[in-house]
Design an enzyme around this catalytic site. Structure first.
Site, short mmCIF file in Angstrom:
data_model
loop_
_atom_site.label_atom_id
_atom_site.label_comp_id
_atom_site.label_asym_id
_atom_site.label_seq_id
_atom_site.Cartn_x
_atom_site.Cartn_y
_atom_site.Cartn_z
N TYR A 12 -6.18 60.53 35.86
CA TYR A 12 -4.74 60.71 35.63
C TYR A 12 -3.93 59.65 36.37
CZ TYR A 12 -5.37 65.11 33.15
OH TYR A 12 -5.71 66.05 32.21
N ASP B 268 -2.15 73.89 39.69
CA ASP B 268 -2.59 72.84 38.77
C ASP B 268 -3.31 71.78 39.58
OD1 ASP B 268 -2.11 71.92 35.78
OD2 ASP B 268 -2.04 70.14 37.04
N ARG C 70 -0.49 80.54 28.21
CA ARG C 70 0.42 80.78 27.10
C ARG C 70 -0.08 81.80 26.09
NH1 ARG C 70 1.64 74.87 27.31
NH2 ARG C 70 0.07 74.53 25.74
N ARG D 32 7.41 82.13 32.65
CA ARG D 32 7.47 80.69 32.79
C ARG D 32 8.73 80.08 32.19
NH1 ARG D 32 4.01 76.83 32.31
NH2 ARG D 32 5.90 75.63 32.42
O1 CP3 Z 1 -7.10 78.95 35.11
C1 CP3 Z 1 -6.01 79.47 35.51
O2 CP3 Z 1 -5.55 80.51 35.02
C2 CP3 Z 1 -5.30 78.81 36.66
C3 CP3 Z 1 -4.35 77.86 36.28
C4 CP3 Z 1 -4.69 76.41 36.01
C5 CP3 Z 1 -3.71 75.56 35.47
N1 CP3 Z 1 -4.18 74.29 35.48
C6 CP3 Z 1 -2.37 76.00 35.03
C7 CP3 Z 1 -1.84 75.29 33.86
C8 CP3 Z 1 -5.81 75.62 36.27
C9 CP3 Z 1 -7.18 76.05 36.80
C10 CP3 Z 1 -5.47 74.28 35.93
C11 CP3 Z 1 -6.37 73.14 36.15
C12 CP3 Z 1 -6.13 71.90 35.38
N2 CP3 Z 1 -4.94 71.28 35.12
C13 CP3 Z 1 -7.16 71.09 34.85
C14 CP3 Z 1 -8.61 71.37 35.00
C15 CP3 Z 1 -9.04 72.42 34.04
C16 CP3 Z 1 -9.19 71.93 32.62
O3 CP3 Z 1 -8.49 72.49 31.76
O4 CP3 Z 1 -9.99 71.03 32.41
C17 CP3 Z 1 -6.56 70.00 34.22
C18 CP3 Z 1 -7.26 68.88 33.49
C19 CP3 Z 1 -5.15 70.12 34.42
C20 CP3 Z 1 -4.09 69.20 33.96
C21 CP3 Z 1 -3.22 69.89 32.97
N3 CP3 Z 1 -2.23 70.78 33.33
C22 CP3 Z 1 -3.31 69.88 31.54
C23 CP3 Z 1 -4.27 69.05 30.74
C24 CP3 Z 1 -2.34 70.77 31.05
C25 CP3 Z 1 -2.09 71.16 29.61
C26 CP3 Z 1 -0.80 70.70 29.07
C27 CP3 Z 1 -0.39 71.54 27.88
O5 CP3 Z 1 0.79 71.84 27.77
O6 CP3 Z 1 -1.26 71.89 27.07
C28 CP3 Z 1 -1.69 71.31 32.18
C29 CP3 Z 1 -0.62 72.32 32.17
C30 CP3 Z 1 -1.06 73.67 32.57
N4 CP3 Z 1 -1.63 73.95 33.78
C31 CP3 Z 1 -0.92 74.87 31.82
C32 CP3 Z 1 -1.40 75.90 32.65
C33 CP3 Z 1 -1.41 77.36 32.35
C34 CP3 Z 1 -0.37 75.01 30.42
C35 CP3 Z 1 1.03 74.54 30.33
C36 CP3 Z 1 2.09 75.61 30.30
O7 CP3 Z 1 1.87 76.78 30.58
O8 CP3 Z 1 3.21 75.23 29.97
#
Ligand code: CP3
Length: 375
Positions: free
Chosen positions: A181, A106, A61, A70
């Protein structure tokens, strides 16, 4: 070097991410051009011309073009559209001279693929409709069959390999972080239900972790078979555990994952947050490179994982919200602690925050590359 804050050219959200002409750090492949491989070399602890740098959550974001593509769609729906995945993966590479791409996906993707009902709540994280807490619930976690269950991810990886001139990283959540989770039903501060199950029902815990290790390994092997050139295992929440519990209840399952990856010929990265006291055990579980957050100085972390491993990290992502002089000073501090030793991959200690100024990341990439020159 020219520094832009907006990508040049028309944004082509549904295109194949062909880089606009002349873009800094163009990561798309020119025919016959060699792969920029300093990231893979550092993972193998070979000497490099410059310290390689990439960022966890480098797609996200903080990039306006990410938000444009997105929109409001569920991230897991987005992950099922290979051409959009390609575009989102390439976006940060058009902005900065990053040394690796990480496939846009993800950690919940393989769980959804085997039929777990999950959605990602905006600003919160994954929410699991029916948490897994009893023996009978395990039946809902069948084996993953990647070509049938997650063909979009594998297709996106194949498409990306044809486009990229830097290595592509595949990834998975580690068994403990996935278990958290599934058992909690969503994000958790103290992971109380997960730890209570681990401590109170060791047999059920073992069966759950075995299944998750199997899904994690199958998911990673499939990504490598499709073309991923390195893999990262995210055990983001394992820092909730003390060393004894980690060693008894988590390490064997993470080790099974890394043992299953051995022999594939791709470097493996093992990452967690708040893992200061676990670093030695995490290294024992596996990983050519151990990812560390900002709570442990990089040199101390390297002492804990041992000289036969690489380290990845570890600038506090919040530092990027400070003025450039502060970012610069802290980033140089990380590089100083790495001391030019082969095996350092520069990264943040956790993912890029949404409010991060793009320009700070761009300058950071250039600083890391420049600082290592002649070092
Ligand atoms: O790193 C990258 O650019 C690749 C994309 C990536 C995403 N998720 C896309 C995403 C990766 C590597 C992940 C891994 C992931 N997902 C982890 C491990 C990494 C870490 O941060 O510890 C975890 C715990 C998740 C679970 C998850 N998915 C969370 C906690 C969230 C955040 C929710 C939020 O809105 O803040 C997500 C959503 C997510 N996955 C986003 C992205 C870019 C952000 C949400 C969005 O774009 O709307």
């Amino acid at each position: 070097m020219e520094r832009r804050t907006e990508p040049r050219g028309v944004l082509r959200p549904w295109g194949f991410g062909r880089s606009p002409e002349g873009v800094v750090g163009s990561a798309t492949r020119m025919l016959g051009a060699p792969m920029r491989d300093r990231f893979l070399r550092a993972c193998r602890r070979e000497p490099v011309d410059r310290t390689p740098v990439w960022f966890m959550r480098q797609a996200g974001r903080y990039l306006p073009e990410y938000a444009a593509v997105r929109g409001d769609r569920d991230i897991l729906d987005t992950c099922r559209e290979p051409e959009v995945v390609v575009e989102l993966t390439l976006q940060p590479l058009r902005r900065m001279e990053l040394d690796a791409a990480i496939v846009f996906s993800d950690i919940m993707v393989p769980l959804e693929a085997v039929g777990v009902s999950v959605r990602i709540a905006h600003g919160t994280g994954p929410v699991v409709a029916e948490p897994i807490r009893r023996e009978a619930d395990l039946a809902r976690l069948r084996d993953l069959e990647p070509e049938a269950d997650e063909p979009h991810l594998l297709e996106a990886i194949r498409l990306l390999r044809a486009e990229l001139s830097v290595p592509l990283i595949g990834f998975s959540g580690a068994p403990f972080t996935l278990a958290s989770y599934l058992v909690e039903g969503g994000p958790s501060r103290d992971h109380a239900r997960t730890k209570a199950l681990m401590l109170g029902e060791p047999t059920l815990w073992a069966r759950l972790m075995e299944r998750l290790a199997g899904i994690c390994l199958t998911h990673l092997r499939a990504q490598v078979a499709a073309g991923a050139q390195a893999v990262q295992v995210f055990d983001s929440w394992v820092g909730a555990l003390g060393p004894e519990d980690y060693e008894r209840s988590v390490l064997p399952y993470s080790r099974a994952v890394f043992q299953g990856l051995a022999g594939l010929g791709v470097p493996t990265i093992h990452f967690g947050v708040g893992t200061g006291e676990l670093l030695g055990l995490m290294a024992a579980a596996g990983g050519d490179v151990i990812g560390v957050d900002w709570r442990v100085p990089l040199d101390a972390a390297w002492d804990r994982v041992g000289p036969e491993r690489g380290v990845q990290g570890n600038l506090d992502p919040v530092v990027l919200l400070a003025p450039w002089e502060v970012v610069r000073e802290r980033a140089l501090g990380v590089l100083r602690r790495a001391g030019g030793r082969p095996g350092h991959v520069f990264n943040l200690g956790h993912g890029v925050l949404p409010q991060t100024p793009v320009e700070s990341l761009q300058r950071l990439v250039d600083l890391v590359h420049g600082a290592a020159e002649g070092a």
